[in-house]
Design a protein around this motif. Structure first.
Motif, PDB file in Angstrom:
ATOM      1  N   LEU A 246      38.873   3.705  53.718  1.00 56.94           N
ATOM      2  CA  LEU A 246      39.521   3.617  52.411  1.00 56.94           C
ATOM      3  C   LEU A 246      38.727   4.308  51.313  1.00 56.94           C
ATOM      4  O   LEU A 246      39.192   4.422  50.185  1.00 56.94           O
ATOM      5  N   GLY A 247      37.499   4.747  51.657  1.00 57.27           N
ATOM      6  CA  GLY A 247      36.687   5.434  50.655  1.00 57.27           C
ATOM      7  C   GLY A 247      35.729   4.524  49.924  1.00 57.27           C
ATOM      8  O   GLY A 247      35.045   4.968  48.994  1.00 57.27           O
ATOM      9  N   PHE A 248      35.686   3.266  50.310  1.00 60.22           N
ATOM     10  CA  PHE A 248      34.733   2.326  49.715  1.00 60.22           C
ATOM     11  C   PHE A 248      34.443   1.238  50.733  1.00 60.22           C
ATOM     12  O   PHE A 248      35.135   1.103  51.735  1.00 60.22           O
ATOM     13  N   GLN A 249      33.399   0.456  50.454  1.00 59.78           N
ATOM     14  CA  GLN A 249      33.026  -0.615  51.366  1.00 59.78           C
ATOM     15  C   GLN A 249      33.850  -1.857  51.055  1.00 59.78           C
ATOM     16  O   GLN A 249      33.992  -2.244  49.896  1.00 59.78           O
ATOM     17  N   LYS A 250      34.375  -2.487  52.105  1.00 60.24           N
ATOM     18  CA  LYS A 250      35.174  -3.688  51.895  1.00 60.24           C
ATOM     19  C   LYS A 250      34.594  -4.915  52.594  1.00 60.24           C
ATOM     20  O   LYS A 250      34.995  -6.042  52.298  1.00 60.24           O
TER      21      LYS A 250
ATOM     22  N   SER B 164      47.750   0.306  48.604  1.00 56.90           N
ATOM     23  CA  SER B 164      47.977   0.335  50.048  1.00 56.90           C
ATOM     24  C   SER B 164      48.307   1.752  50.495  1.00 56.90           C
ATOM     25  O   SER B 164      48.561   2.644  49.669  1.00 56.90           O
ATOM     26  N   LEU B 165      48.319   1.956  51.810  1.00 56.57           N
ATOM     27  CA  LEU B 165      48.580   3.288  52.350  1.00 56.57           C
ATOM     28  C   LEU B 165      50.042   3.694  52.236  1.00 56.57           C
ATOM     29  O   LEU B 165      50.428   4.757  52.713  1.00 56.57           O
ATOM     30  N   HIS B 166      50.861   2.849  51.614  1.00 55.69           N
ATOM     31  CA  HIS B 166      52.232   3.253  51.310  1.00 55.69           C
ATOM     32  C   HIS B 166      52.233   4.355  50.253  1.00 55.69           C
ATOM     33  O   HIS B 166      53.158   5.155  50.182  1.00 55.69           O
ATOM     34  N   ALA B 167      51.208   4.349  49.372  1.00 58.04           N
ATOM     35  CA  ALA B 167      51.163   5.268  48.239  1.00 58.04           C
ATOM     36  C   ALA B 167      50.041   6.281  48.421  1.00 58.04           C
ATOM     37  O   ALA B 167      49.017   6.007  49.049  1.00 58.04           O
ATOM     38  N   THR B 168      50.231   7.474  47.852  1.00 55.74           N
ATOM     39  CA  THR B 168      49.187   8.490  47.866  1.00 55.74           C
ATOM     40  C   THR B 168      48.087   8.118  46.873  1.00 55.74           C
ATOM     41  O   THR B 168      48.284   7.277  45.990  1.00 55.74           O
ATOM     42  N   VAL B 169      46.937   8.753  47.015  1.00 56.33           N
ATOM     43  CA  VAL B 169      45.836   8.520  46.084  1.00 56.33           C
ATOM     44  C   VAL B 169      46.246   9.034  44.707  1.00 56.33           C
ATOM     45  O   VAL B 169      46.725  10.173  44.569  1.00 56.33           O
TER      46      VAL B 169
ATOM     47  N   HIS C 296      41.699  -9.669  51.021  1.00 56.46           N
ATOM     48  CA  HIS C 296      42.679  -9.252  50.002  1.00 56.46           C
ATOM     49  C   HIS C 296      43.417  -7.994  50.455  1.00 56.46           C
ATOM     50  O   HIS C 296      44.640  -7.881  50.300  1.00 56.46           O
ATOM     51  N   ILE C 297      42.679  -7.053  51.042  1.00 62.60           N
ATOM     52  CA  ILE C 297      43.304  -5.814  51.514  1.00 62.60           C
ATOM     53  C   ILE C 297      44.270  -6.111  52.648  1.00 62.60           C
ATOM     54  O   ILE C 297      45.368  -5.534  52.728  1.00 62.60           O
TER      55      ILE C 297
END
Length: 809
Positions: free
Chosen positions: A460-464, A615-620, A672-673
């Motif tokens: 996701l580009g960050f630590q979760k 969420s991965l439904h949407a683009t960055v 949460h994710i």
């Protein structure tokens, strides 16, 4: 006469218990699942039904047009309702609402977090009727400091005591007086609530100090309007257009806003607003898919019944011959055999309605809904009656026609001819249909599981992991510093930061931005995230150019410094840099950008690697980060890998020392994710369930068809064994037709399933591929299930004593 038919039908059931049991199981499972599906569809299509049929209720929504396209938003500026009342003084049913979403309630020593808190005005009950259980709502919503509690909330806060007249605090900010206890909000409303607070009680402290009297403030405000059936909707929208031109579009943001009236019943199904309220929006295609699955399961069970009844026909042939010899006509025999089907399906439907009563609580818990069943409801009654007729005729008519058409002489002499080509074609077509639906479901289940695995494994580009987010009840400087010192002293805390929310939280806010020199001419959309100097290290964000915020950057925006003297700096992501026209991230460094949070202009000091803010439904989307102490309402705490339980206990103790009157709540970021994909996980589980049900029904159908084939080929099997055929030879002969049907079904299922699942994957901006092995695996699964289903009976038939088989001659 009909009584006699049903007596004969009951006796036939008792004589053929094994056939009845197989039929009952298949029909019972399919009817139960279909009834649950019907209840879900009835519930979803009942959303927001108006209680007053003489009035139409609308929500005022925004249509924003910009260079990036058209975007719909249900949230509107807070001054809108006041402007509408001034422009339309004759309109009395205009209601302003603020959705607080959640808050901490404090009563004596009790602290609870309550969700679905609405601030409403005195017009609200006229649009959304309220049933009062105790107390009075008269004038309660027209003055500050009053609240209406639902029965469930009142019990959680006050137990069995009378709640009317009691006082408690919301977010330790405002004191509320309970004016009445009301019924819980309807389960089929897009606007659920646990408590209704008078709108005049809303203050800036509850919304982070943001001004609610500015047209540029779009947070959680909604406006609803009621109109009589004969009122002119177009005239109202013209007035709304005038309001937008005077107050919204006049700011020259490069975005043209149009105010529209959205019918209340459109809200639950309109996908244009699904992103804003996903929990209460549903796609009609989802209901169509559920209905199709329910229909397929019913058809599969009816096919089983037809095949089993046809197999049983040879046993009934002598009965048919005797009855025809005694003068029975074909129509009488058809009615007799149909009565058996009607009786069987009636027993199945009664059993299914009882089972659904017990299953519904489990279904509600799984779907997080409040579906109710009332068998006196006309829709449910019509559905059950129609289902009874449909199943009975579909299952029983064809076997009844076959049975009643037997020649009485041949039947009595046991010289019935083999089935005609058309009959065999129909039977094989029915079984092919069963294989087809099963393989489509298997393919769908595999692809959905593959997509969920892709989501869970995609960076996701960050630590979760090992990060805990804690909502802070206030952002006073002295409390933040005290809490910081307490956290520093806890050994298990690896790092922490203050912000408005985690990288993928819902606590950011949208704004307009652009280069300073272009800001007045064109404004682009950006997601603003408030973050401190420790945010990057805590969440593991990566910089591709420049640097992160330092202590010096934070001191320049200290709250003790006047607004005009504060020197802000910002960090943007790669997508934001590209939207500003910078091909290289280094080119953005030092450039001034202006964004609509108090029209702040600040230099870009860093560009971070893109990460997912949703969420991965949407683009960055473009992201802008800025240190802004007024919005430090969240503490993100990175835990060391060991002793997280002990560390959490220490963090809670530190929180209680700094915020003794507030509720401590810790939420792990990875959990949460995971909640963002709750609907997809339900889809996986539902699809797996439907697939298993379909496979079970198909297996029963194979057993039925094989029983028929074995009865038809008893002599052939005996002759082949006498001539030296082995068990494997006979098993192959009996099962080869099924493998041909699997092949035909597979050829049809592959393109259909590919189209449907490819369309489903389009909802994800980031998605897996539909690999070739998915179809191979589905085909192999169908073959394995078939082998298991038919293996036992074919081996049993091939091992039978050929002498006994040939004695029938």
């Amino acid at each position: 006469m009909f009584t006699n038919y049903f007596k004969l039908a009951w006796r036939s059931i008792l004589r053929n218990k094994s056939f009845f049991a197989i039929n009952f199981i298949g029909l019972f499972i399919s009817v139960t699942v279909s009834l649950v599906i019907a209840l879900i569809i009835f519930h979803e299509t009942s959303f927001d039904k108006p209680s007053d049929t003489s009035m139409n209720v609308y929500r005022v929504v925004k249509e924003n047009k910009s260079s990036e396209g058209i975007k719909f938003e249900p949230v509107t500026p807070y001054p809108l309702a006041t402007a509408m009342r001034a422009a339309m003084p004759d309109e009395k049913l205009i209601s302003q609402i603020h959705n607080q979403e959640n808050g901490v309630l404090l009563f004596e020593n009790k602290k609870i977090r309550e969700e679905k808190i609405l601030f409403v005005d005195s017009v609200f009950p006229s649009l959304f009727p309220i049933i009062v259980k105790s107390g009075s709502i008269n004038n309660a919503l027209s003055q500050p400091g009053f609240v209406l509690l639902t029965g469930l909330t009142a019990k959680k806060l006050f137990g069995n005591d009378n709640a009317v007249g009691k006082r408690f605090k919301l977010e330790n900010s405002i004191e509320l007086h309970v004016a009445a206890v009301i019924d819980d909000a309807p389960g089929n409303s897009h606007l659920p609530y646990s408590m209704l607070v008078s709108y005049l009680s809303l203050n800036a402290d509850l919304v982070g100090g943001l001004p609610l009297d500015q047209w540029g403030m779009n947070m959680n405000g909604f406006v609803y309007m009621g109109m009589k059936k004969n009122q002119n909707k177009e005239a109202v929208e013209k007035t709304l257009a005038s309001i937008a031109e005077k107050n919204i579009n006049v700011r020259g943001e490069g975005i043209t806003t149009k105010l529209l009236l959205q019918p209340l019943q459109d809200i639950h199904f309109n996908q244009a607003f699904a992103e804003e309220n996903p929990s209460y929006t549903i796609n009609y295609q989802y209901l169509y898919l559920l209905a199709a699955i329910g229909l397929f399961l019913i058809l599969a069970a009816c096919i089983n019944y037809t095949n089993l009844s046809t197999a049983l026909a040879l046993r009934k042939s002598k009965e048919v011959g005797v009855r025809k010899t005694m003068g029975a006509g074909r129509s009488q025999l058809i009615r007799q055999f149909l009565s058996e089907t009607f009786l069987t399906s009636a027993i199945v439907i009664i059993a299914a309605t009882v089972a659904v009563r017990f299953l519904l609580p489990v279904v509600n818990q799984f779907l997080d809904k409040n579906i109710e069943v009332n068998y006196l409801d006309l829709r449910i009654g019509l559905f059950l009656f129609s289902l009874w007729i449909f199943i009975s005729l579909l299952s029983g008519l064809y076997p009844a026609l076959i049975l009643s058409g037997f020649n009485p002489i041949n039947a009595l002499k046991n010289k019935l001819s083999s089935p005609k080509g058309s009959t065999i074609f129909i039977r094989r077509g029915l079984v092919t249909f069963q294989f087809l639906t099963a393989q489509i479901l298997i393919i769908g289940a595999i692809i959905v599981a593959k997509q969920m695995n892709y989501i869970n494994s995609k960076p996701l580009g960050f630590q979760k992991e090992q990060i805990v987010d804690i909502a802070l009840p206030g952002n006073k400087q002295e409390q933040l510093e005290l809490f910081r010192s307490r956290l520093h002293s806890i050994p298990g805390v690896a790092n922490f930061s203050y912000s408005l929310g985690a990288p993928i939280s819902d606590n950011g806010f949208g704004a307009d931005f652009n280069r300073k020199e272009k800001y007045n001419a064109e404004r682009l959309n950006v997601e603003v995230k408030v973050a401190d100097k420790d945010y990057q290290e805590t969440y593991g964000l990566h910089l591709v150019a420049g640097r992160w915020f330092t202590v010096s950057d934070e001191r320049k925006v200290d709250r003790t410094i006047p607004d005009s003297l504060r020197q802000y700096s910002v960090v943007i992501n790669e997508t934001a840099a590209k939207s500003l026209g910078f091909a290289n991230p280094d080119d953005a460094l030092g450039q001034l950008v202006t964004f609509s949070l108090n029209s702040i202009s600040a230099p870009v000091i860093g560009v971070m690697k893109d990460y997912h803010v949703a969420s991965l439904h949407a683009t960055v989307s473009p992201v802008l980060m800025v240190p802004f102490p007024f919005f430090y309402y969240n503490a993100g705490i990175k835990l060391s890998t060991a002793s997280s339980g002990t560390t959490l206990t220490a963090i809670e103790k530190a929180f209680s020392e700094v915020y003794p009157n507030d509720l401590f709540e810790a939420n792990f970021l990875d959990e949460h994710i995971a909640k963002q994909y709750k609907e997809e996980k339900r889809t996986v589980q539902l699809l797996n369930l439907f697939t298993l049900v379909s496979i079970l029904i198909n297996a029963l159908g194979l057993i039925g068809l094989l029983s028929f084939m074995i009865q038809q080929k008893t002599k052939e099997i005996g002759i082949r064994k006498v001539l030296g055929a082995t068990v494997s030879d006979i098993s192959f002969i009996l099962s080869r037709d099924f493998f041909q049907l699997i092949g035909i079904a597979f050829v049809i299922a592959v393109p259909f399933a590919w189209y449907m699942m490819n369309k489903w994957l389009q909802d994800f901006a980031y998605r897996t591929t539909i690999s070739w092995w998915v179809f191979v695996l589905a085909g192999m699964a169908a073959i394995i299930v078939t082998c298991i289903a038919v293996g036992f009976q074919t081996i049993k038939a091939s091992r039978a004593n050929p002498v006994k088989s040939l004695r029938m001659e």
